[in-house]
Scaffold this motif. Structure first.
Motif, mmCIF file in Angstrom:
data_model
loop_
_atom_site.group_PDB
_atom_site.id
_atom_site.type_symbol
_atom_site.label_atom_id
_atom_site.label_comp_id
_atom_site.label_asym_id
_atom_site.label_seq_id
_atom_site.Cartn_x
_atom_site.Cartn_y
_atom_site.Cartn_z
ATOM 1 N N GLY A 132 0.816 -1.209 0.000
ATOM 2 C CA GLY A 132 0.000 0.000 0.000
ATOM 3 C C GLY A 132 0.845 1.252 0.000
ATOM 4 N N HIS A 138 -3.327 7.715 -2.772
ATOM 5 C CA HIS A 138 -3.840 8.003 -1.446
ATOM 6 C C HIS A 138 -3.206 9.230 -0.790
ATOM 7 C CE1 HIS A 138 -5.065 3.787 -2.085
ATOM 8 N NE2 HIS A 138 -6.133 4.177 -1.439
ATOM 9 N N SER A 149 -5.967 5.903 5.726
ATOM 10 C CA SER A 149 -4.801 5.750 4.862
ATOM 11 C C SER A 149 -3.608 6.502 5.438
ATOM 12 C CB SER A 149 -5.112 6.278 3.453
ATOM 13 O OG SER A 149 -6.257 5.659 2.913
ATOM 14 N N ASP A 324 -10.950 2.924 -1.392
ATOM 15 C CA ASP A 324 -10.542 4.027 -0.514
ATOM 16 C C ASP A 324 -11.431 4.013 0.724
ATOM 17 O OD1 ASP A 324 -9.100 6.653 -0.120
ATOM 18 O OD2 ASP A 324 -11.158 7.397 -0.124
ATOM 19 N N PRO A 325 -10.861 3.999 1.950
ATOM 20 C CA PRO A 325 -9.449 4.158 2.292
ATOM 21 C C PRO A 325 -8.679 2.845 2.183
ATOM 22 C CG PRO A 325 -10.725 3.934 4.286
ATOM 23 C CD PRO A 325 -11.717 3.942 3.157
ATOM 24 N N GLN A 326 -7.398 2.935 2.550
ATOM 25 C CA GLN A 326 -6.499 1.791 2.406
ATOM 26 C C GLN A 326 -5.635 1.650 3.651
ATOM 27 O OE1 GLN A 326 -2.738 2.115 0.157
ATOM 28 N NE2 GLN A 326 -3.603 0.608 -1.252
#
Length: 348
Positions: A132, A138, A149, A324-326
């Motif tokens: 990630g 992001h 994130s 999203d989110p991560q």
């Protein structure tokens, strides 16, 4: 034997970090969004980004991109390496890499999607990394990085210890064109998350992670150059997520079936499956079709496991992929999947 991984050292404010494009050089096509990511690395994260010759070079040869990666790892002043985005040809970069500078100074690498190629290569050579954190997606996000994130990226960069991975209340798998100036200030609306689905949560597993994007994993298995003997993965936690290409459930099953025939699928006592991206510019879908697509993907995974690893514990809907989110997850580093407590903890 499985490699012995050393946790990459944490950074300090003011450290220099490499920003590289080992796949698609998106900064060349979307320079304003790239500059926004660079500003945020400086202002929000307190880091000094350093670009390389191919960071903004469209069509750079694989050997040139490999030279930039090796230069970043060979420079003792660079303390982390972040990919700008994924792409579709990073597998051609790997043969040009010399493992020596990566093993001599195993600084953390951040990337996902096509960067699964490099993550697998690093794992093969005993270098832990993080799944990630690509800067264009992001960090540069129009309305600002999502707190999940940003928080998990900051923890992976700066904070040793444990990070609890939790279900998100809302998520998005929509897309906003980066050619639209609004992409610099706006983010697409989120909707309620489908949440986590646990399958056979009857044990606690603490182990290194491996895997990543399923399509890239399939390429790596086909090339068979940086996949280790299956016993080397015994006891690890498998990460699986699918891309914006949205493979159909039949393809997901076939990829996992092939891994099962190899004896690979049976090595993982715990599997984390990312929330599947279920809509794109080229194939927009209404909400009910997206939900059906995710259900079909989950059944494809379970079908393969019934045939090749019926004892596996699986968590579906963990946000670490193309939505999203991560959450940023260790890669080669360890996570704990606690089935009875319904908890996932990343050990950073």
């Amino acid at each position: 034997m499985r490699p012995t991984f050393r946790t990459p050292p944490k950074l300090s404010p003011g450290d220099r970090v490499a920003v590289v494009s080992p796949s698609f050089a998106a900064p060349a096509e979307f320079p304003d969004l790239h500059e926004q990511a660079m500003r945020r690395l400086r202002d929000d994260f307190g880091l000094e980004p350093v670009e390389y010759p191919t960071t903004r070079q469209l069509g750079a040869a694989p050997a040139e991109r490999a030279r930039d990666l090796m230069a970043a790892y060979a420079d003792p002043g660079i303390r982390a390496v972040l990919a700008t985005i994924g792409g579709d040809d990073q597998i051609t970069v790997l043969p040009h890499l010399d493992p020596a500078p990566f093993q001599a100074d195993p600084k953390p690498f951040f990337g996902y999607s096509d960067n699964t190629n490099l993550l697998i290569w690093l794992w093969h050579h005993g270098v832990a990394a993080y799944h990630g954190g690509s800067t264009m997606v992001h960090v540069a996000r129009g309305a600002g990085p999502h707190p999940v994130s940003a928080g998990s990226l900051r923890a992976a960069l700066f904070t040793p210890g444990d990070l609890e991975i939790t279900p998100v209340e809302e998520f998005s798998d929509e897309e906003l064109s980066w050619h639209d100036p609004a992409s610099l200030t706006s983010s697409l609306p989120h909707v309620p998350s489908p949440g986590w689905v646990w399958h056979q949560p009857d044990r606690v597993v603490t182990a290194p992670t491996w895997g990543g994007n399923l399509e890239i994993l399939h390429w790596q298995l086909a090339a068979d150059r940086w996949i280790r003997p299956v016993d080397d993965y015994a006891g690890c936690v498998l990460l699986l997520e699918t891309s914006e290409e949205m493979p159909p459930d039949t393809e997901v099953f076939r990829i996992l079936r092939n891994a099962g025939e190899r004896g690979l699928l049976a090595q993982f006592p715990a599997i984390l499956v990312g929330t599947a991206k279920a809509s794109s510019f080229s194939a927009p879908r209404p909400p009910e079709e997206r939900a059906r697509y995710r259900d079909e993907q989950r059944e494809a995974v379970l079908r393969a496991l019934r045939d090749y690893h019926p004892e596996a514990m699986v968590v579906f809907g963990v946000d670490f992929g193309h939505t999203d989110p991560q959450w940023i997850l260790p890669y080669g580093g360890s996570v704990t999947v606690d089935g009875p407590a319904r908890r996932i903890t990343a050990h950073l």
